[in-house]
Design a protein around this motif. Sequence first.
Motif, short mmCIF file in Angstrom:
data_model
loop_
_atom_site.label_atom_id
_atom_site.label_comp_id
_atom_site.label_asym_id
_atom_site.label_seq_id
_atom_site.Cartn_x
_atom_site.Cartn_y
_atom_site.Cartn_z
N SER A 174 0.81 -1.21 0.00
CA SER A 174 0.00 0.00 0.00
C SER A 174 0.84 1.26 0.00
CB SER A 174 -0.93 0.02 1.21
OG SER A 174 -0.18 0.14 2.39
N SER A 175 2.17 1.11 0.11
CA SER A 175 3.03 2.28 0.08
C SER A 175 3.24 2.78 -1.33
CB SER A 175 4.39 1.96 0.71
OG SER A 175 5.08 1.04 -0.09
N GLY A 176 2.66 2.11 -2.30
CA GLY A 176 2.73 2.61 -3.66
C GLY A 176 3.72 1.85 -4.52
N GLY A 177 4.56 1.06 -3.91
CA GLY A 177 5.52 0.28 -4.68
C GLY A 177 4.84 -0.91 -5.30
N PRO A 178 5.30 -1.34 -6.46
CA PRO A 178 4.67 -2.48 -7.11
C PRO A 178 4.97 -3.75 -6.32
CG PRO A 178 6.61 -1.81 -8.33
CD PRO A 178 6.40 -0.79 -7.24
N SER A 219 -7.23 7.91 -1.68
CA SER A 219 -6.19 7.22 -0.91
C SER A 219 -6.79 6.12 -0.04
CB SER A 219 -5.43 8.20 -0.02
OG SER A 219 -4.62 9.02 -0.80
N ILE A 220 -7.93 6.39 0.56
CA ILE A 220 -8.60 5.35 1.35
C ILE A 220 -8.96 4.17 0.46
CG2 ILE A 220 -10.72 4.78 2.61
CD1 ILE A 220 -10.70 7.59 3.73
N TYR A 226 -7.31 0.55 0.91
CA TYR A 226 -8.16 -0.59 1.24
C TYR A 226 -8.08 -1.65 0.15
CZ TYR A 226 -12.19 -3.49 2.14
OH TYR A 226 -13.00 -4.57 2.36
N LYS A 227 -8.13 -1.20 -1.09
CA LYS A 227 -8.11 -2.12 -2.22
C LYS A 227 -6.81 -2.91 -2.24
CE LYS A 227 -7.41 -1.79 -6.97
NZ LYS A 227 -7.05 -0.87 -7.98
N GLN A 244 -4.70 -9.06 0.06
CA GLN A 244 -4.30 -10.05 1.04
C GLN A 244 -5.40 -11.06 1.28
OE1 GLN A 244 -2.88 -8.02 4.51
NE2 GLN A 244 -1.14 -7.15 3.43
N SER A 245 -6.67 -10.65 1.22
CA SER A 245 -7.74 -11.60 1.48
C SER A 245 -7.91 -12.57 0.31
CB SER A 245 -9.06 -10.88 1.76
OG SER A 245 -9.50 -10.21 0.61
N THR A 246 -7.64 -12.13 -0.92
CA THR A 246 -7.77 -13.05 -2.05
C THR A 246 -6.51 -13.88 -2.23
OG1 THR A 246 -7.00 -11.35 -3.58
CG2 THR A 246 -9.38 -11.59 -3.31
N SER A 247 -5.39 -13.45 -1.67
CA SER A 247 -4.16 -14.21 -1.87
C SER A 247 -4.15 -15.49 -1.07
CB SER A 247 -2.94 -13.36 -1.51
OG SER A 247 -2.93 -13.08 -0.13
N LYS A 248 -4.95 -15.62 -0.02
CA LYS A 248 -4.93 -16.84 0.76
C LYS A 248 -5.71 -17.96 0.06
CE LYS A 248 -8.72 -15.47 3.80
NZ LYS A 248 -9.08 -15.21 5.17
N TYR A 249 -6.49 -17.63 -0.96
CA TYR A 249 -7.22 -18.65 -1.70
C TYR A 249 -6.41 -19.19 -2.87
CZ TYR A 249 -11.17 -17.12 1.05
OH TYR A 249 -11.98 -16.80 2.08
N HIS A 250 -5.33 -18.51 -3.21
CA HIS A 250 -4.47 -18.96 -4.29
C HIS A 250 -3.27 -19.66 -3.70
CE1 HIS A 250 -6.81 -15.70 -6.11
NE2 HIS A 250 -6.74 -16.46 -7.19
#
Length: 179
Positions: free
Chosen positions: A13-17, A160-161, A165-166, A172-178
């Motif tokens: 979320s700090s803007g880095g890829p 920014s919010i 959040y996105k 992070q919530s979708t990465s646990k399903y992969h």
Amino acid sequence: MSHGARVIRTGVSSGGPAAPPAAASASASSSAGSDAELMDGAYFRSCAGMLKVAQMISLLIGFISVNNSPWTDYSAYSYFQIVTMCDLVMILFFYIIHIFRIYRKLTCVSWPLAEFLHYLIGTILLLIASIVAASKSYNLSGLVAGATFGFLATILCVLSIWSSYKVSCITQSTSKYHA
């Protein structure tokens, strides 16, 4: 089902890829070399970095516009000035945190959560201050300009919010399903 060690990068979320999963282990081994750099030059050019600069500029212009105008309601514009300056200082604080990579050194703080809460509370207060300033402006050009830049800063803070959040929660919530 073996679950290998996974690197979860909270600095997204700090803007880095985000680093691709294959490159995550390679970047983890070379992180000692990147920690030696004092500043994160990529953050200046990132979307989050430019968004913070735009927020700071609009807050500063709104503050200066209200400060240099004749006031009709002291409490309304004092509140507007306090909110804009506090928000400006906090955005500058998080900007410095990201530029100098302080979030890597102070891991005891959840920086994405802290920044998200700051933007949430600051945006609500800024929206209230801008509404009050606009309603008490009495068509004085400096006060109207200050309220307008307050609303612009509010919109930028909402962006920014949304992006925070996105990136931090949905990714992070979708990465646990992969796997």
